[in-house]
Design an enzyme around this catalytic site. Structure first.
Site, short mmCIF file in Angstrom:
data_model
loop_
_atom_site.label_atom_id
_atom_site.label_comp_id
_atom_site.label_asym_id
_atom_site.label_seq_id
_atom_site.Cartn_x
_atom_site.Cartn_y
_atom_site.Cartn_z
N GLY A 91 20.68 47.14 45.84
CA GLY A 91 21.45 45.59 45.62
C GLY A 91 22.27 45.20 46.77
N ASP A 145 16.30 55.48 37.15
CA ASP A 145 16.66 54.57 36.39
C ASP A 145 18.15 55.11 35.53
OD1 ASP A 145 17.30 53.11 34.01
OD2 ASP A 145 15.20 53.42 33.00
N TYR A 196 29.12 40.64 31.07
CA TYR A 196 29.41 41.34 32.33
C TYR A 196 30.71 41.93 32.15
CZ TYR A 196 30.09 41.74 37.25
OH TYR A 196 30.24 42.19 38.51
N LYS A 231 32.63 45.45 32.44
CA LYS A 231 33.46 45.86 33.73
C LYS A 231 35.06 46.31 33.07
CE LYS A 231 30.68 45.88 36.86
NZ LYS A 231 30.44 46.99 37.85
N ILE A 284 30.95 38.46 46.77
CA ILE A 284 30.64 38.91 48.01
C ILE A 284 29.62 38.18 48.80
CG2 ILE A 284 30.02 40.95 49.05
CD1 ILE A 284 31.18 42.51 46.97
N1 SER Z 1 29.85 38.50 42.10
C1 SER Z 1 29.63 38.68 40.73
C2 SER Z 1 29.17 37.76 40.04
O1 SER Z 1 29.02 36.48 40.70
C3 SER Z 1 31.00 39.02 40.18
O2 SER Z 1 31.28 40.18 40.62
O3 SER Z 1 28.38 38.24 38.99
#
Ligand code: SER
Length: 314
Positions: free
Chosen positions: A11, A52, A142, A146, A172
């Site tokens: 990633g 995996d 998501y 988290k 990021i």
């Molecule tokens: N950058 C990520 C996203 O957009 C968020 O942590 O899913």
């Protein structure tokens, strides 16, 4: 000697984290893993095995066999992909993480580091200068994985003494590996398109403001939090940010360097995700506890991104 396991190395973060870890820990065992084969750059800094993270037996055997003491758990689906595949997001981001924590406490792992995200916040969170401790009721799968992952990290620390550390990353941006399936990916795409003299299509409105960070700063966060003295940590999970910018701010910053760059704004389902996230974060806890201090703002990052992408894309 440290024995480090990285999951999800292919990633955006993993491909750059291995280089930093190898530089800081030349003699460490660094075992990078992913469900797919990594780029050759990863192989020059770490050993690699296919893994995996949903295969609990395989995770356990890799941790045992290699006497792993530190795990960087990076395998995850990002926010937009998570909305398209919520059940898979739950399995990868949460079930696999819970199993990893269990294996870790039973097999002498000392530290587990997992990135959390601004996605852990939700529409009822204060959106400006969002505090470290505040309302957390995310509305994406998501985000749900988290925030639950964060709670598990606190629980495993308090209950079993497993040294879990996490950071809530903003979007990021990096020139090396493109992100996949995130809501903040539009900003990365702007740079790729600009350098290739193409127009970008943006899936959020131009006035959408989110917090961001350049990858060299994100790598510093991962390293600095990992080596911070445990006695100085007043929490397990830290807000971290570098700057906040709207999509239009990115466009304007790029246009200063690449005059003919154009963006067509066509918001889609990801607008709603972005609208549920903070516009800016209060990361004073990270700054006070372990000296977090970003080096890149929007302008400095833009100069570096364009330089790097020109070298990469020719
Ligand atoms: N950058 C990520 C996203 O957009 C968020 O942590 O899913």
């Amino acid at each position: 000697m440290k024995h480090i396991l990285i999951t999800g190395v292919c990633g955006q973060i993993g491909t750059e984290l291995v280089r930093k870890l190898r530089k800081e820990l030349p003699n460490a065992l660094i075992l990078a893993t992913d469900i797919k084969t990594p780029p050759s750059s990863v192989l020059s800094f770490a050993d690699f095995e296919l893994l995996d993270v949903c295969d609990t037996q395989a995770v356990q055997s890799i941790i045992q066999k290699n006497q792993i003491d530190t795990v960087y758990h990076l395998a995850a689906l990002l926010s937009a992909t998570g909305e398209r595949h919520p059940a898979l997001a739950w399995r990868v981001n949460l079930t696999a993480f819970f199993d990893l924590l269990e294996i870790s406490r039973n097999h002498n792992v000392k530290m587990v580091i997992m990135p959390s995200s601004i996605g852990a916040f939700g529409p009822t969170t204060p959106r400006d200068n969002t505090p470290n401790l505040t309302i957390m009721r995310p509305t994406t799968m998501y985000g749900i994985t988290k925030v639950t992952g964060e709670l598990l990290m606190e629980y495993y620390y308090l209950k079993f003494g497993l040294d879990c550390r996490g950071m809530r990353f903003p979007g990021i941006i990096s020139s090396e590996t493109e992100p996949g399936g995130g809501t903040t990916d539009f900003a990365v795409d702007f740079y790729y398109k600009a350098v290739q003299n193409q127009a970008a299509t943006c899936f959020v409105r131009e006035d959408t403001i989110l917090p961001f960070m350049y990858m060299p700063d994100a790598i510093d966060v991962l390293w600095e939090l990992a080596i911070a003295d445990s006695n100085r940590l007043s929490t397990r999970i830290y807000n971290v940010t570098a700057f906040s910018a709207s999509a239009k701010d990115f466009e304007n910053a790029i246009v200063k360097k690449i005059l003919n760059f154009k963006v067509d704004y066509q918001p889609d389902y990801r607008q709603q995700i972005a609208d549920s996230w903070p516009r800016s974060l209060d990361d004073s806890l990270a700054r006070n506890d372990w000296g977090w201090n970003p080096k890149f703002d929007l302008e400095k990052m833009t100069i570096d991104m364009i330089k790097n992408l020109r070298l990469k894309l020719g």
